[in-house]
Design a protein around this motif. Structure first.
Motif, PDB file in Angstrom:
ATOM      1  N   ALA A  33       1.764   6.258 -14.534  1.00 16.82           N
ATOM      2  CA  ALA A  33       1.232   6.394 -15.886  1.00 16.82           C
ATOM      3  C   ALA A  33      -0.174   5.810 -15.998  1.00 16.82           C
ATOM      4  N   ALA A  34      -0.390   4.641 -15.413  1.00 14.68           N
ATOM      5  CA  ALA A  34      -1.704   3.990 -15.505  1.00 14.68           C
ATOM      6  C   ALA A  34      -2.765   4.781 -14.749  1.00 14.68           C
ATOM      7  N   LEU A  35      -2.438   5.203 -13.531  1.00 16.31           N
ATOM      8  CA  LEU A  35      -3.395   5.993 -12.752  1.00 16.31           C
ATOM      9  C   LEU A  35      -3.695   7.314 -13.450  1.00 16.31           C
ATOM     10  N   GLY A  36      -2.658   7.939 -13.989  1.00 17.13           N
ATOM     11  CA  GLY A  36      -2.862   9.205 -14.675  1.00 17.13           C
ATOM     12  C   GLY A  36      -3.714   9.056 -15.923  1.00 17.13           C
ATOM     13  N   ALA A  37      -3.481   7.975 -16.676  1.00 22.56           N
ATOM     14  CA  ALA A  37      -4.226   7.771 -17.917  1.00 22.56           C
ATOM     15  C   ALA A  37      -5.725   7.645 -17.653  1.00 22.56           C
ATOM     16  N   LEU A  38      -6.108   6.893 -16.619  1.00 21.68           N
ATOM     17  CA  LEU A  38      -7.537   6.702 -16.350  1.00 21.68           C
ATOM     18  C   LEU A  38      -8.134   7.860 -15.559  1.00 21.68           C
ATOM     19  N   THR A  39      -7.330   8.546 -14.775  1.00 22.66           N
ATOM     20  CA  THR A  39      -7.836   9.736 -14.083  1.00 22.66           C
ATOM     21  C   THR A  39      -8.259  10.797 -15.088  1.00 22.66           C
ATOM     22  N   ASP A  40      -7.524  10.908 -16.173  1.00 19.56           N
ATOM     23  CA  ASP A  40      -7.771  11.963 -17.156  1.00 19.56           C
ATOM     24  C   ASP A  40      -8.776  11.580 -18.244  1.00 19.56           C
TER      25      ASP A  40
ATOM     26  N   HIS B 155       7.122   1.972 -10.155  1.00 22.64           N
ATOM     27  CA  HIS B 155       6.509   3.244  -9.814  1.00 22.64           C
ATOM     28  C   HIS B 155       6.064   4.018 -11.060  1.00 22.64           C
ATOM     29  N   ALA B 156       6.900   4.047 -12.077  1.00 23.50           N
ATOM     30  CA  ALA B 156       6.563   4.806 -13.281  1.00 23.50           C
ATOM     31  C   ALA B 156       5.317   4.249 -13.958  1.00 23.50           C
ATOM     32  N   GLN B 157       5.199   2.930 -14.006  1.00 25.20           N
ATOM     33  CA  GLN B 157       4.017   2.329 -14.613  1.00 25.20           C
ATOM     34  C   GLN B 157       2.755   2.654 -13.809  1.00 25.20           C
ATOM     35  N   TRP B 158       2.874   2.632 -12.496  1.00 22.95           N
ATOM     36  CA  TRP B 158       1.729   2.958 -11.645  1.00 22.95           C
ATOM     37  C   TRP B 158       1.269   4.397 -11.912  1.00 22.95           C
TER      38      TRP B 158
ATOM     39  N   VAL C 113       0.818  -1.217   0.000  1.00 26.61           N
ATOM     40  CA  VAL C 113       0.000   0.000   0.000  1.00 26.61           C
ATOM     41  C   VAL C 113       0.853   1.270   0.000  1.00 26.61           C
ATOM     42  N   PRO C 114       1.998   1.328   0.704  1.00 24.52           N
ATOM     43  CA  PRO C 114       2.831   2.536   0.589  1.00 24.52           C
ATOM     44  C   PRO C 114       3.241   2.845  -0.850  1.00 24.52           C
ATOM     45  N   ASP C 115       3.489   1.816  -1.669  1.00 26.51           N
ATOM     46  CA  ASP C 115       3.801   2.044  -3.086  1.00 26.51           C
ATOM     47  C   ASP C 115       2.651   2.762  -3.774  1.00 26.51           C
ATOM     48  N   LEU C 116       1.435   2.334  -3.449  1.00 23.01           N
ATOM     49  CA  LEU C 116       0.250   2.947  -4.045  1.00 23.01           C
ATOM     50  C   LEU C 116       0.129   4.411  -3.638  1.00 23.01           C
ATOM     51  N   VAL C 117       0.370   4.700  -2.366  1.00 27.70           N
ATOM     52  CA  VAL C 117       0.286   6.084  -1.880  1.00 27.70           C
ATOM     53  C   VAL C 117       1.290   6.965  -2.611  1.00 27.70           C
ATOM     54  N   ARG C 118       2.507   6.458  -2.807  1.00 23.50           N
ATOM     55  CA  ARG C 118       3.532   7.257  -3.489  1.00 23.50           C
ATOM     56  C   ARG C 118       3.160   7.522  -4.947  1.00 23.50           C
ATOM     57  N   ALA C 119       2.473   6.564  -5.589  1.00 23.78           N
ATOM     58  CA  ALA C 119       2.045   6.792  -6.972  1.00 23.78           C
ATOM     59  C   ALA C 119       0.909   7.810  -7.026  1.00 23.78           C
TER      60      ALA C 119
ATOM     61  N   ALA D  40       0.423  10.204  -5.109  1.00 29.33           N
ATOM     62  CA  ALA D  40       0.973  11.536  -4.847  1.00 29.33           C
ATOM     63  C   ALA D  40       1.371  12.258  -6.132  1.00 29.33           C
ATOM     64  N   GLU D  41       1.674  11.513  -7.196  1.00 30.68           N
ATOM     65  CA  GLU D  41       2.123  12.120  -8.446  1.00 30.68           C
ATOM     66  C   GLU D  41       1.015  12.231  -9.486  1.00 30.68           C
ATOM     67  N   VAL D  42      -0.234  11.982  -9.069  1.00 30.43           N
ATOM     68  CA  VAL D  42      -1.356  12.068 -10.005  1.00 30.43           C
ATOM     69  C   VAL D  42      -2.341  13.117  -9.490  1.00 30.43           C
ATOM     70  N   PRO D  43      -2.189  14.355  -9.907  1.00 31.23           N
ATOM     71  CA  PRO D  43      -3.120  15.396  -9.463  1.00 31.23           C
ATOM     72  C   PRO D  43      -4.554  15.051  -9.881  1.00 31.23           C
ATOM     73  N   GLY D  44      -5.491  15.399  -9.037  1.00 33.68           N
ATOM     74  CA  GLY D  44      -6.892  15.130  -9.369  1.00 33.68           C
ATOM     75  C   GLY D  44      -7.366  13.759  -8.984  1.00 33.68           C
ATOM     76  N   LEU D  45      -6.528  12.967  -8.291  1.00 33.63           N
ATOM     77  CA  LEU D  45      -6.913  11.623  -7.863  1.00 33.63           C
ATOM     78  C   LEU D  45      -6.877  11.550  -6.351  1.00 33.63           C
ATOM     79  N   GLU D  46      -7.962  11.053  -5.745  1.00 34.01           N
ATOM     80  CA  GLU D  46      -7.976  10.798  -4.316  1.00 34.01           C
ATOM     81  C   GLU D  46      -8.089   9.302  -4.082  1.00 34.01           C
ATOM     82  N   LEU D  47      -7.647   8.854  -2.914  1.00 36.64           N
ATOM     83  CA  LEU D  47      -7.584   7.434  -2.603  1.00 36.64           C
ATOM     84  C   LEU D  47      -8.311   7.158  -1.300  1.00 36.64           C
ATOM     85  N   VAL D  48      -9.223   6.177  -1.313  1.00 37.64           N
ATOM     86  CA  VAL D  48      -9.912   5.719  -0.113  1.00 37.64           C
ATOM     87  C   VAL D  48      -9.393   4.323   0.215  1.00 37.64           C
ATOM     88  N   LEU D  49      -8.842   4.171   1.417  1.00 36.94           N
ATOM     89  CA  LEU D  49      -8.289   2.893   1.855  1.00 36.94           C
ATOM     90  C   LEU D  49      -9.286   2.234   2.802  1.00 36.94           C
TER      91      LEU D  49
END
Length: 369
Positions: A324-331, A319-322, A211-217, A219-228
């Protein structure tokens, strides 16, 4: 048939699976029993036609609990005992008496995770771990009138190639969800018109979940919030990752919720960041709700989620793939909605609990016959 589902845990994917299978068996006219810890688990099947019995093995050395389970099984005198977690698999095959047994291997010990195709090492593996876990499982699987079920081909490979279970005794039976997750009709989910895109994670916070890996990813995707949704021994490390990345305003800790369906249905994305998995029920449930996923390409996950169709798959720890993937679907809301519709359709076609039980009954008949 008279069939017992035996569990020793109080929550988790194997418990959800056991409860759903027990209810579906009763609906089909079988004499269905559920043996497990007293309380919420047994209460969940009230009014479904499932007969419940409170008897639990709390630890590997709980002899009193083991005796209680053995007495309960003798009293029921089932045709088949279906063992639904690792401790149940040990106790049930040693103390199940005359009954035939089916053991569903929902996962492997962390020390053996890399033996499952696609999984990363989770903890240091010792020679003793292989000798104890693989050796004991090999002996138990060789008992007469027993079969092994796995929810994915990746675990079946582990059972055949590393445990040494004969291929004729290994059956791939995909996990399934109830129609309650799919809903009465494929109606579009209500969309929020403002605010950030919301991703939801569901599980037990432990090292394998990353889960810490997910939090760090995130952090680099503006406009995305995470519910754990969940708790566990790793929560302090997850909280430290949130503090270090300054995402306290975008990461929410919901804690353990017995029924997280409302939060899942409201989400725009489901995320699964594990280094090792089998066929996680939380992923199936989210897909059934029409929620696309970003998930790690581990274990049986690619057997459920097709990259670019129902969601996106990433390499665990990349990390880079995470990002990119989160950013692609967020946008891309349109892409999220198309993937969500495909996810729901795939679960409806392949992963209903009715499909699971239809596959299990011939296995029950085979070992009992």
């Amino acid at each position: 048939m008279r069939v017992v589902q035996l569990i020793t845990q109080e929550r988790g994917g194997p418990v959800d699976h056991a409860v759903d299978v027990a209810v579906e068996l009763a609906r089909r006219g079988h004499e269905s029993h559920l043996v497990g810890p007293a309380g919420a688990v047994l209460d969940r099947v009230a009014g479904s036609g499932v007969r419940t019995h409170a008897a639990a093995v709390r630890t590997k050395t709980d002899l009193a609990g083991a005796r209680a389970v053995a007495r309960t099984l003798r009293a029921i005198d089932p045709d088949v005992v279906h063992l639904q977690d690792r401790r149940a698999g040990l106790v049930g095959r040693l103390l199940g008496g005359r009954a035939a047994t089916v053991y569903t291997l929902h996962g492997v010990p962390d020390a053996l995770a890399p033996l499952v195709p696609g999984n990363l090492p989770v903890t240091t593996s010792r020679r003793r771990d292989r000798a104890v876990y693989l050796g004991l499982e090999r002996l138990l699987a060789a008992r007469p009138r027993t079969a092994l079920a796995t929810p994915c081909a990746a675990l079946a490979h582990y059972a055949r190639e590393h445990v040494g279970v004969p291929g004729t005794r290994v059956h791939v039976v995909p996990n399934g969800v109830t129609d309650a997750w799919l809903g009465p009709a494929p109606a579009p989910r209500p969309a929020r018109t403002e605010g950030p895109v919301r991703a939801v994670w569901v599980g037990l916070m432990q090292p394998v979940k990353r889960v810490p890996d997910l939090v760090r990813a995130v952090a680099e995707v503006p406009g995305l919030e995470l519910v754990l949704v969940g708790d566990g021994p790793e929560r302090a490390r997850v909280e430290a990752a949130v503090a270090a990345t300054g995402t306290g305003d975008r990461v929410r800790f919901a804690g353990y919720i017995a029924d997280p369906s409302a939060l899942v249905r409201e989400a725009d994305l489901f995320v699964l960041s594990s280094a090792a998995e089998a066929s996680p029920m939380a992923l199936l449930q989210a897909m059934a709700c029409g929620v696309p996923a970003v998930a790690t390409r581990v274990g049986g996950v690619p057997e459920v989620l097709r990259d670019g169709v129902e969601g996106l798959l990433v390499r665990p720890g990349d990390h880079a793939q995470w990002v990119a993937a989160l950013g692609a679907l967020t946008d891309d809301r349109a892409r999220r909605e198309a993937m969500g519709a495909a996810a729901r359709a795939r679960i409806a076609a392949r992963h209903r609990v009715a499909h699971t039980v239809a596959a299990l009954v011939p296995i029950y008949e085979g070992v009992a016959g």
